[in-house]
Design a protein around this motif. Structure first.
Motif, PDB file in Angstrom:
ATOM      1  N   ASN A   1      -5.622   0.185  -6.346  1.00 59.05           N
ATOM      2  CA  ASN A   1      -6.465   1.287  -5.891  1.00 59.05           C
ATOM      3  C   ASN A   1      -5.709   2.606  -6.040  1.00 59.05           C
ATOM      4  O   ASN A   1      -4.515   2.688  -5.738  1.00 59.05           O
TER       5      ASN A   1
ATOM      6  N   GLY B   1       0.807  -1.208   0.000  1.00 59.94           N
ATOM      7  CA  GLY B   1       0.000   0.000   0.000  1.00 59.94           C
ATOM      8  C   GLY B   1       0.837   1.252   0.000  1.00 59.94           C
ATOM      9  O   GLY B   1       1.965   1.278   0.496  1.00 59.94           O
TER      10      GLY B   1
ATOM     11  N   ILE C   1      -3.040  -1.307  -2.294  1.00 58.88           N
ATOM     12  CA  ILE C   1      -4.081  -0.572  -1.592  1.00 58.88           C
ATOM     13  C   ILE C   1      -3.600   0.842  -1.309  1.00 58.88           C
ATOM     14  O   ILE C   1      -2.449   1.187  -1.572  1.00 58.88           O
TER      15      ILE C   1
END
Length: 193
Positions: free
Chosen positions: A68, A11, A44
């Motif tokens: 994302n 992420g 993420i």
């Protein structure tokens, strides 16, 4: 960032201006094609790959790919994002969620090759030297809310007629605004959240 991995979740990756001034190098390469069984790749948070020399983000996976909030702009000699899970034995599709910005790249804004379904939301791919979005898949494509303008070649190029576009705007591209086989559905209004 160069990750030879089995699979995993990461992420908030940032990899900007790599390969300068040596004229070679991408922002990030994530490769799990040597895994014994298909494994997923998932990014993420918010992930940014701007101003890199070769490509912004490269993902080679045997499993599904989910990313994302992707930004991949201003590559010097390549594409903003290359996401491929079309290798022999691969399974799963590709999902770009949140927002995606892939503009003003020397190659394509986004290049996806998959054996599964492809789902993209809130994509802006304007002003790339070749295609804004290129997808080659044997599955379905769902593209919801996007801008594909002023690209050197096609705004949106898809290999499949199994496509649904909702709220997609493409204009002023050097070749076709929509290069899509017959049978696809294009709905002009972007659906409400």
């Amino acid at each position: 960032i160069n990750l030879k991995v089995v699979g995993g979740v990461w992420g908030n990756l940032t990899a900007n201006t790599n390969g300068l001034p040596v004229s070679s190098g991408s922002g990030a390469l994530i490769d799990n094609t040597s895994a014994s069984t298909p494994q997923v790749v998932k990014l993420i948070g918010t992930n940014t790959f701007n101003g890199n020399y070769t490509n912004g983000l490269v993902v080679h996976s045997l499993g599904g790919v989910t990313i994302n909030n992707l930004t991949a702009n201003h590559t010097v000699s390549g594409s903003g994002a290359l996401i491929w899970n079309s290798f022999g034995g691969a399974s799963g599709g590709v999902t770009l969620s949140g927002f995606t910005y892939a503009s003003e790249n020397t190659g394509q804004g986004i290049n996806i090759a998959s054996l599964g379904n492809v789902s993209l939301t809130k994509v802006t791919a304007d002003g790339n030297n070749t295609d804004g979005l290129y997808v080659n898949t044997t599955g379905n494509v769902t593209l919801t809310c996007g801008s594909f303008t002023s690209n050197g070649q096609d705004g949106v190029e898809l290999s499949t007629a199994l496509a649904t576009l909702k709220g997609v705007f493409a204009s002023g591209n050097g070749a076709l605004n929509y290069n899509i086989p017959g049978g696809s559905a294009i709905v002009r209004s972007c659906p409400l959240p």
